[in-house]
Write an enzyme that holds these catalytic residues in place. Sequence first.
Site, PDB file in Angstrom:
ATOM      1  N   PHE A 172     -46.328  36.090  42.586  1.00 46.58           N
ATOM      2  CA  PHE A 172     -45.695  35.145  43.502  1.00 46.58           C
ATOM      3  C   PHE A 172     -45.610  35.798  44.875  1.00 46.58           C
ATOM      4  O   PHE A 172     -44.924  36.803  45.050  1.00 46.58           O
ATOM      5  CB  PHE A 172     -44.290  34.704  43.063  1.00 46.58           C
ATOM      6  CG  PHE A 172     -43.715  33.690  44.022  1.00 46.58           C
ATOM      7  CD1 PHE A 172     -44.048  32.349  43.915  1.00 46.58           C
ATOM      8  CD2 PHE A 172     -42.912  34.076  45.088  1.00 46.58           C
ATOM      9  CE1 PHE A 172     -43.571  31.415  44.832  1.00 46.58           C
ATOM     10  CE2 PHE A 172     -42.439  33.146  46.007  1.00 46.58           C
ATOM     11  CZ  PHE A 172     -42.771  31.813  45.881  1.00 46.58           C
ATOM     12  N   LYS A 183     -36.406  38.505  52.815  1.00 45.90           N
ATOM     13  CA  LYS A 183     -35.171  38.188  52.082  1.00 45.90           C
ATOM     14  C   LYS A 183     -33.960  39.005  52.566  1.00 45.90           C
ATOM     15  O   LYS A 183     -33.368  38.665  53.585  1.00 45.90           O
ATOM     16  CB  LYS A 183     -35.425  38.330  50.583  1.00 45.90           C
ATOM     17  CG  LYS A 183     -36.425  37.271  50.091  1.00 45.90           C
ATOM     18  CD  LYS A 183     -36.383  37.000  48.610  1.00 45.90           C
ATOM     19  CE  LYS A 183     -37.108  35.709  48.279  1.00 45.90           C
ATOM     20  NZ  LYS A 183     -38.394  35.875  47.622  1.00 45.90           N
ATOM     21  N   ASP A 202     -45.849  44.069  47.904  1.00 45.93           N
ATOM     22  CA  ASP A 202     -44.957  42.975  48.290  1.00 45.93           C
ATOM     23  C   ASP A 202     -43.569  43.299  47.730  1.00 45.93           C
ATOM     24  O   ASP A 202     -43.297  43.079  46.544  1.00 45.93           O
ATOM     25  CB  ASP A 202     -45.480  41.641  47.747  1.00 45.93           C
ATOM     26  CG  ASP A 202     -44.568  40.469  48.140  1.00 45.93           C
ATOM     27  OD1 ASP A 202     -43.427  40.719  48.577  1.00 45.93           O
ATOM     28  OD2 ASP A 202     -45.001  39.317  47.993  1.00 45.93           O
TER      29      ASP A 202
HETATM   30  C1  LIG Z   1     -39.617  35.102  47.952  1.00 48.43           C
HETATM   31  C2  LIG Z   1     -40.886  35.867  47.900  1.00 48.43           C
HETATM   32  C3  LIG Z   1     -41.927  35.636  48.818  1.00 48.43           C
HETATM   33  C4  LIG Z   1     -41.902  34.506  49.820  1.00 48.43           C
HETATM   34  O1  LIG Z   1     -40.842  34.575  50.707  1.00 48.43           O
HETATM   35  P1  LIG Z   1     -40.416  33.247  51.521  1.00 48.43           P
HETATM   36  O2  LIG Z   1     -39.390  33.749  52.501  1.00 48.43           O
HETATM   37  O3  LIG Z   1     -39.861  32.280  50.527  1.00 48.43           O
HETATM   38  O4  LIG Z   1     -41.639  32.719  52.183  1.00 48.43           O
HETATM   39  C5  LIG Z   1     -43.041  36.443  48.753  1.00 48.43           C
HETATM   40  N1  LIG Z   1     -43.147  37.420  47.833  1.00 48.43           N
HETATM   41  C6  LIG Z   1     -42.180  37.667  46.929  1.00 48.43           C
HETATM   42  C7  LIG Z   1     -42.346  38.780  45.952  1.00 48.43           C
HETATM   43  C8  LIG Z   1     -41.023  36.883  46.912  1.00 48.43           C
HETATM   44  O5  LIG Z   1     -40.083  37.105  45.993  1.00 48.43           O
END
Ligand SMILES: *Cc1c(COP(=O)(O)O)cnc(C)c1O
Length: 397
Positions: free
Chosen positions: A140, A254, A225
């Site tokens: 994701f 985040k 990520d």
């Molecule tokens: C939440 C998340 C994203 C995307 O972040 P947004 O601010 O919702 O665009 C990308 N990678 C990971 C691992 C995430 O948990």
Amino acid sequence: MKTQDYLDLENEYGAHNYKPLDVVLTRGEGVWVWDVDGKKYLDCLAAYSAVNQGHCHPEIMKTMMDQARKLTLTSRAFRNDQLGYFYKEICELTRSHKVLPMNSGAEAVETVIKAVRKWSYQVKGIPEDKAEIIVCANNFHGRTITIVGFSTDPTARSGFGPFTPGFKIIPFGDADALEAAITPNTAGFLVEPIQGEAGVIIPPDGYLKAAREICDRHNVVLILDEIQTGLGRTGRLLAEAHEGIEADLTLVGKALSGGFYPVSAVLSNKEVMDVLQPGEHGSTFGGNPLACAIARTAMRVLMEEKMIENADEMGNYFLAGLKKIQNPLVKEVRGRGLMIAMELVPEAGGARQFCYQLADRGILCKETHENTIRFAPPLVISKEDVDWALEQIDGIF
Ligand SMILES: *Cc1c(COP(=O)(O)O)cnc(C)c1O
């Protein structure tokens, strides 16, 4: 207005791209939130780890108010007096050379794809338009067309094609598959240290170390990520620390703002980031003074208040407590730091009904996929709160 009135409003006017629990929140403080009917809940989702510092952290709030009175947005056509400090502090904290600020996580992912592609043409010497980026199944990374194009989740992608080419998908946690997938045109390997949305999937020990070594050997850029795993969630500042490695590029988002504001960043070594020239990438809001000021304080309180140490300690304690719950419906409990999942057997009839039972008892959780309940409270949770949560969770099982 009561809960049902808010639901009616949303249903009438809103797009139906989410299926939230029917709890309408109006206030938050630390690990606690309150709904419009006055019921209090322990927040065990923490906005998908965006509120690691706890709801409405007073110091971040003060910074936000103070900065909002002074200056909020200049665009990058001009400079602002927060950006340089933000750069320096995030680079020192994460031992990075260079940083590029954006807003959402998905934008950070898009940014890194652009930077790595350009690096691969200019520095590595891959022929123009031939760059490949390797990603993992069940990843994701966000919701843009390019990103959902390399998702393996049918719900995320079907109906949204045609997609961006240039991605190759391999199984997660399998270093041999990475080695086998690399070609002379491989530019980068993009991976989550722990797959969060897939259900807190922890790769085998040594996986990231092996990936680091393979990427080094083939001059492939390792991109982690850490938008969800980063900034203390797993009991380390970055989850890469569990394997003692350093990525070439790291994505954070985040919790970078403690939940006050969308702030994300690409952290990079010098070589990759230096390929981007003026005008080639940007964002109107990226690096704005309000975002930078908020992120600076969000990082500072994370360290000063020892939230990462607390995540490590409380995570181990919470996990051990969950493992003691004996019930045939529980297939597995796993986690690292305060990123914890309880996977139920398929016969349990889905995790969502358990989330509702927990909400009745005052704990907010969200199912990931069908059968997994995630426990990821703010990192400021106390031992008493964990004990209370364990009692409630034990109660429903
Ligand atoms: C939440 C998340 C994203 C995307 O972040 P947004 O601010 O919702 O665009 C990308 N990678 C990971 C691992 C995430 O948990």
